[in-house]
Design a protein around this motif. Structure first.
Motif, PDB file in Angstrom:
ATOM      1  N   UNK A   1       0.849  -1.194   0.000  1.00  0.00           N
ATOM      2  CA  UNK A   1       0.000   0.000   0.000  1.00  0.00           C
ATOM      3  C   UNK A   1       0.881   1.239   0.000  1.00  0.00           C
ATOM      4  N   UNK A   2       0.254   2.381  -0.177  1.00  0.00           N
ATOM      5  CA  UNK A   2       1.013   3.633  -0.270  1.00  0.00           C
ATOM      6  C   UNK A   2       0.060   4.810  -0.103  1.00  0.00           C
ATOM      7  N   UNK A   3       0.286   5.604   0.910  1.00  0.00           N
ATOM      8  CA  UNK A   3      -0.448   6.859   1.059  1.00  0.00           C
ATOM      9  C   UNK A   3       0.304   7.940   0.293  1.00  0.00           C
TER      10      UNK A   3
ATOM     11  N   UNK B   1      -2.541  -4.012 -10.804  1.00  0.00           N
ATOM     12  CA  UNK B   1      -3.225  -2.727 -10.888  1.00  0.00           C
ATOM     13  C   UNK B   1      -3.218  -2.026  -9.538  1.00  0.00           C
ATOM     14  N   UNK B   2      -3.527  -0.755  -9.578  1.00  0.00           N
ATOM     15  CA  UNK B   2      -3.521   0.086  -8.379  1.00  0.00           C
ATOM     16  C   UNK B   2      -4.872   0.767  -8.217  1.00  0.00           C
ATOM     17  N   UNK B   3      -5.399   0.739  -6.987  1.00  0.00           N
ATOM     18  CA  UNK B   3      -6.549   1.573  -6.670  1.00  0.00           C
ATOM     19  C   UNK B   3      -6.038   2.919  -6.169  1.00  0.00           C
ATOM     20  N   UNK B   4      -6.650   3.985  -6.673  1.00  0.00           N
ATOM     21  CA  UNK B   4      -6.360   5.355  -6.237  1.00  0.00           C
ATOM     22  C   UNK B   4      -7.627   5.843  -5.549  1.00  0.00           C
ATOM     23  N   UNK B   5      -7.572   5.908  -4.219  1.00  0.00           N
ATOM     24  CA  UNK B   5      -8.759   6.157  -3.401  1.00  0.00           C
ATOM     25  C   UNK B   5      -8.612   7.489  -2.666  1.00  0.00           C
ATOM     26  N   UNK B   6      -9.187   8.567  -3.193  1.00  0.00           N
ATOM     27  CA  UNK B   6      -9.120   9.853  -2.490  1.00  0.00           C
ATOM     28  C   UNK B   6      -9.924   9.800  -1.195  1.00  0.00           C
TER      29      UNK B   6
ATOM     30  N   UNK C   1      -4.791  10.806  -0.336  1.00  0.00           N
ATOM     31  CA  UNK C   1      -5.112   9.645  -1.161  1.00  0.00           C
ATOM     32  C   UNK C   1      -4.461   8.399  -0.576  1.00  0.00           C
ATOM     33  N   UNK C   2      -5.228   7.310  -0.557  1.00  0.00           N
ATOM     34  CA  UNK C   2      -4.695   6.002  -0.203  1.00  0.00           C
ATOM     35  C   UNK C   2      -4.667   5.140  -1.453  1.00  0.00           C
ATOM     36  N   UNK C   3      -3.579   4.423  -1.648  1.00  0.00           N
ATOM     37  CA  UNK C   3      -3.473   3.513  -2.782  1.00  0.00           C
ATOM     38  C   UNK C   3      -3.104   2.117  -2.293  1.00  0.00           C
ATOM     39  N   UNK C   4      -3.536   1.128  -3.051  1.00  0.00           N
ATOM     40  CA  UNK C   4      -3.168  -0.265  -2.805  1.00  0.00           C
ATOM     41  C   UNK C   4      -2.845  -0.888  -4.157  1.00  0.00           C
ATOM     42  N   UNK C   5      -1.732  -1.609  -4.218  1.00  0.00           N
ATOM     43  CA  UNK C   5      -1.327  -2.292  -5.449  1.00  0.00           C
ATOM     44  C   UNK C   5      -1.669  -3.772  -5.311  1.00  0.00           C
ATOM     45  N   UNK C   6      -2.438  -4.272  -6.268  1.00  0.00           N
ATOM     46  CA  UNK C   6      -2.870  -5.664  -6.293  1.00  0.00           C
ATOM     47  C   UNK C   6      -2.198  -6.390  -7.450  1.00  0.00           C
ATOM     48  N   UNK C   7      -1.777  -7.635  -7.209  1.00  0.00           N
ATOM     49  CA  UNK C   7      -1.172  -8.425  -8.283  1.00  0.00           C
ATOM     50  C   UNK C   7      -1.849  -9.789  -8.364  1.00  0.00           C
ATOM     51  N   UNK C   8      -1.884 -10.327  -9.569  1.00  0.00           N
ATOM     52  CA  UNK C   8      -2.373 -11.677  -9.796  1.00  0.00           C
ATOM     53  C   UNK C   8      -1.735 -12.591  -8.748  1.00  0.00           C
ATOM     54  N   UNK C   9      -2.549 -13.384  -8.059  1.00  0.00           N
ATOM     55  CA  UNK C   9      -2.028 -14.226  -6.983  1.00  0.00           C
ATOM     56  C   UNK C   9      -1.017 -15.249  -7.478  1.00  0.00           C
TER      57      UNK C   9
END
Length: 279
Positions: A115-117, A144-149, A228-236
């Protein structure tokens, strides 16, 4: 735990019903998607103060804005907050958010990269054009990354913006985020006629973007931080590959103990959503 807190926490585990039927195909075509109502304003209000408190506590950037380089002016950056705070862990490990990522990527399960703020201070500068996957020693583009304000994000605050379809274009993938990437990718976007999609974000909106999608953000002209909070997700099932630059060498640390060619099945990289199990 109060009833209100329990209800808010439960939303993070409830599947998101707002994905359009064409979302996976649209994501594959465009390289990003902007979704409404990913989280309720009440849930944002529950978690924003905790994330902000951890950013303040863990931030190591103390130079005045005027004394920083372009990257330093773009945002305060704090990573893996979930390892420091159990409340933030609830947000980062949300099955609701990870489920969206899996469906967009077209995979049955995703695991956490990190994750990354990203807090763009009042008066903060541009986020230069770049593609995130330059930094990732991973075997496929199923990331992919979620960009969550964590507040409404009008144009004046510098919402994230995307070059539509640029994830299918290989030129420019050797550029770290910098003044050079800003200049060169800006030129590439113009030459290739990629649409530069800039939109404000309402409270509860979020975007997802692929690892090779070119993206950037404008300066924050408002009087408050863009949180903003971000989380990076990868194929398991993704595997670690041999790094091709020094930044990828450093990023091996997000997958401790994983050898080249192995799946990063570590305590730092838990599976956050598995459609085969949840079904």
């Amino acid at each position: 735990m109060t009833a209100t807190t329990a209800a808010l926490g439960s939303e993070l585990g409830v599947p998101y019903e707002g994905l359009p039927p064409t979302a996976t195909a649209d994501f594959a075509r465009d390289g990003f998607i902007h979704l409404s109502g990913v989280l309720s304003p009440q849930t944002i209000a529950e978690y924003e103060p905790v994330v902000t408190g951890e950013v303040i506590r863990l931030n190591t950037q103390h130079l005045p804005l005027a004394e920083r380089d372009t990257y330093g002016k773009a945002f305060l950056q704090v990573t893996n907050l979930w390892e420091h705070n159990a409340k933030v862990k609830e947000l980062v490990h949300s099955g609701r958010l990870a489920g969206i990522a899996a469906k967009l990527l077209g995979v049955h399960a995703v695991r956490l990269y990190h994750d990354q703020a990203l807090y763009k201070e009042a008066g903060g500068g541009i986020t230069p054009w770049h593609a995130d996957q330059y930094y990732w020693p991973l075997s496929s583009d199923r990331v992919c990354t979620i960009w969550l304000p964590l507040q409404e994000t009008p144009d004046e605050m510098g919402p994230l913006a995307f070059a539509r379809g640029s994830h299918n274009f290989s030129t420019g993938r050797d550029l770290a985020i910098s003044d050079e990437s800003e200049a060169k990718i800006n030129q590439l976007v113009a030459e290739q006629n990629f649409e530069n999609v800039v939109e404000p974000f309402s409270l509860g909106d979020a975007s997802f973007h692929r690892g090779w999608t070119f993206h950037h953000a404008g300066p924050n002209h408002s009087g408050i931080p863009r949180r903003v909070m971000t989380v990076i997700y990868m194929d398991a099932d993704i595997r670690v590959t041999e790094p091709v630059n020094d930044n990828q060498v450093a990023d091996l640390g997000w997958m401790p103990g994983t050898e080249i060619g192995q799946v990063p099945d570590t305590a730092r990289n838990p599976v956050l959503y598995d459609g085969l199990r949840s079904g």
